[in-house]
Write a protein that holds these residues in place. Structure first.
Motif, short mmCIF file in Angstrom:
data_model
loop_
_atom_site.label_atom_id
_atom_site.label_comp_id
_atom_site.label_asym_id
_atom_site.label_seq_id
_atom_site.Cartn_x
_atom_site.Cartn_y
_atom_site.Cartn_z
N ASP A 1 0.84 -1.19 0.00
CA ASP A 1 0.00 0.00 0.00
C ASP A 1 0.88 1.25 0.00
N PRO A 2 0.36 2.37 -0.51
CA PRO A 2 1.16 3.60 -0.51
C PRO A 2 1.37 4.13 0.90
N TRP A 3 2.62 4.43 1.23
CA TRP A 3 2.99 5.01 2.51
C TRP A 3 3.45 6.44 2.28
N LEU A 4 3.63 7.18 3.35
CA LEU A 4 4.09 8.56 3.21
C LEU A 4 5.41 8.61 2.47
N GLN A 5 5.52 9.58 1.58
CA GLN A 5 6.73 9.74 0.78
C GLN A 5 7.27 11.16 0.95
N PRO A 6 8.53 11.37 0.57
CA PRO A 6 9.48 10.44 -0.05
C PRO A 6 10.04 9.44 0.95
N TYR A 7 10.44 8.27 0.44
CA TYR A 7 10.98 7.23 1.29
C TYR A 7 12.43 7.54 1.65
N THR A 8 12.81 7.22 2.86
CA THR A 8 14.16 7.54 3.33
C THR A 8 15.24 6.85 2.52
N ASP A 9 15.09 5.54 2.26
CA ASP A 9 16.15 4.83 1.54
C ASP A 9 16.35 5.40 0.14
N ARG A 10 15.25 5.72 -0.53
CA ARG A 10 15.37 6.29 -1.88
C ARG A 10 15.92 7.71 -1.84
N THR A 11 15.62 8.43 -0.77
CA THR A 11 16.15 9.79 -0.63
C THR A 11 17.65 9.75 -0.41
N ILE A 12 18.11 8.85 0.45
CA ILE A 12 19.55 8.70 0.68
C ILE A 12 20.25 8.34 -0.64
N GLU A 13 19.66 7.42 -1.37
CA GLU A 13 20.24 7.01 -2.66
C GLU A 13 20.28 8.17 -3.64
N GLU B 1 19.82 0.45 13.53
CA GLU B 1 20.13 -0.53 12.48
C GLU B 1 19.69 -0.04 11.10
N GLU B 2 18.43 0.34 10.99
CA GLU B 2 17.90 0.73 9.68
C GLU B 2 18.56 2.01 9.15
N ILE B 3 18.76 2.97 10.02
CA ILE B 3 19.36 4.24 9.59
C ILE B 3 20.88 4.20 9.71
N ALA B 4 21.39 3.98 10.93
CA ALA B 4 22.84 4.10 11.16
C ALA B 4 23.65 3.04 10.43
N MET B 5 23.08 1.87 10.20
CA MET B 5 23.82 0.80 9.51
C MET B 5 23.41 0.67 8.05
N GLU B 6 22.13 0.37 7.81
CA GLU B 6 21.68 0.18 6.43
C GLU B 6 21.75 1.48 5.63
N GLY B 7 21.36 2.57 6.25
CA GLY B 7 21.39 3.86 5.57
C GLY B 7 22.81 4.26 5.18
N GLN B 8 23.73 4.06 6.10
CA GLN B 8 25.12 4.39 5.82
C GLN B 8 25.69 3.53 4.70
N GLU B 9 25.36 2.25 4.73
CA GLU B 9 25.84 1.35 3.68
C GLU B 9 25.32 1.77 2.32
N LEU B 10 24.04 2.11 2.26
CA LEU B 10 23.44 2.56 1.01
C LEU B 10 24.09 3.85 0.51
N PHE B 11 24.34 4.77 1.42
CA PHE B 11 24.95 6.05 1.06
C PHE B 11 26.35 5.84 0.47
N HIS B 12 27.11 4.96 1.06
CA HIS B 12 28.45 4.67 0.55
C HIS B 12 28.40 3.98 -0.81
N GLU B 13 27.39 3.15 -1.01
CA GLU B 13 27.27 2.43 -2.28
C GLU B 13 27.05 3.37 -3.46
N VAL B 14 26.42 4.50 -3.20
CA VAL B 14 26.13 5.44 -4.29
C VAL B 14 27.11 6.60 -4.33
N GLY B 15 28.22 6.46 -3.64
CA GLY B 15 29.27 7.45 -3.76
C GLY B 15 29.42 8.42 -2.60
N GLY B 16 28.55 8.31 -1.59
CA GLY B 16 28.66 9.18 -0.44
C GLY B 16 29.88 8.84 0.40
#
Length: 344
Positions: A257-269, A295-310
């Motif tokens: 179902d649609p949730w509030l946007q923008p989504y954090t993971d896509r925004t970080i990316e 976990e979701e922000i400090a670990m997964e978010g950081q990993e995602l940010f690094h993957e896209v060049g952050g």
């Protein structure tokens, strides 16, 4: 009439084992204000699908952030309770909406101390069906069934109180003082869009677009999205943040179902791909660090940010048991203990 306080946070499994996580998730996800679909469909979804797949995955996530003392959310909430108790003259108890530290136990403990009037204090700055509302509804049900002589008042959402905004802004400024960042992301817990519409007391204002949240309305008293955006606006104003150097997003969606946007993971990316090298992130929907922040922000978010060049990814801790936050809540509680709850 003797008064007392019941602080209430979300809750946690008793341990990071799949068995305890499954029990906790079962209680959490079967709440009709969390997954607000008919009971038959909710039971089929939760017990037939989610609880057969998600507990092992969630248990692994909990193990990453679990402390020697126990669940971070529980430990931090207990520290907050203890520090407040040292500053106020009335009993302060702690309960969780889900898990073994039940609201019933918290109310019973206060009653055992002779308390006749309770200030129910959901530890959420913003109102939402799945947080504040489910706490207040359950507390009233318990009162009617087990504590008919007890009077309960509830603290309303405090997202826009000037003294809260000042404490939050100062905390952010303190933790980012020696940090270089190009963008500050305010990430809030996500909720389904239908929750926003259901909470609209006018039944006509909310359109889940950018216009209704900035158009004055009685609906804002219970509009989670408006309240999140308002926290971002007020803190940015307090910190004199420049336009386009900060933004708001929502995390932890579930299902299709649609949730509030923008989504954090896509925004970080997106920010990383746009060339943002140094990013900071704060999570003002929570007052205590928990699985979603650690976990979701400090670990997964950081990993995602690094993957896209952050490069540098800085997470601002929740207010937790920060002395300024303790002082603020203690002040509100002391005011209530001496005057009607409306002044809190």
């Amino acid at each position: 009439m003797k008064k007392g306080i019941l602080l209430v946070n979300l809750g946690s499994p008793d341990s990071p084992s799949p068995k305890d996580v499954k029990k906790y998730l079962g209680e959490f996800l079967m709440d009709e204000r969390v997954i607000d679909i008919p009971l038959v469909a909710r039971t089929a979804l939760v017990k037939g699908i989610i609880l057969n797949t998600r507990p092992k995955q969630s248990a692994a996530a909990y193990k990453k952030i679990w402390w020697d003392e126990g669940s971070p959310l529980i430990v931090l909430s207990e520290r907050l309770q203890n520090k407040i108790q040292q500053q106020v003259d009335i009993p302060v108890e702690l309960a969780m909406r889900y898990g073994s530290m039940t609201i019933k136990k918290g109310l019973q403990s206060l009653v055992n101390k002779g308390v006749e009037k309770v200030l129910l204090f959901p530890l959420y700055p913003q109102f939402a069906m799945a947080t504040t509302e489910t706490i207040t509804v359950l507390a009233e049900e318990l009162r009617q069934e087990h504590f008919p002589n007890l009077k309960i008042e509830s603290v309303p959402a405090f997202y826009n109180k000037p003294d809260y905004i000042e404490v939050l802004a100062n905390s952010i400024q303190k933790h980012l003082k020696n940090k270089k960042y190009d963008h500050l992301l305010f990430s809030y817990h996500g909720v389904p869009e239908r929750h926003i519409r259901k909470s609209d007391i006018t039944k006509s204002h909310c359109k889940i677009d950018k216009s209704c949240c900035v158009t004055p309305s009685k609906a804002h008293e219970f509009c989670y999205k408006h309240q999140c955006l308002e926290v971002t606006r007020l803190v940015a104003q307090k910190l004199n943040l420049k336009e386009n150097t900060y933004s708001t997003s929502f995390q932890s969606r579930l299902g299709f179902d649609p949730w509030l946007q923008p989504y954090t993971d896509r925004t970080i990316e997106r920010l990383g791909k746009q060339g943002i090298k140094n990013m900071a992130i704060v999570t003002p929907a929570f007052v205590s660090d928990c699985l979603e922040t650690l976990e979701e922000i400090a670990m997964e978010g950081q990993e995602l940010f690094h993957e896209v060049g952050g490069q540098d990814f800085t997470t601002v801790p929740c207010l937790n048991d920060d002395s300024a936050f303790v002082n603020l809540l203690s002040k509100w509680i002391t005011n209530w203990s001496k005057t009607p709850a409306e002044t809190v």
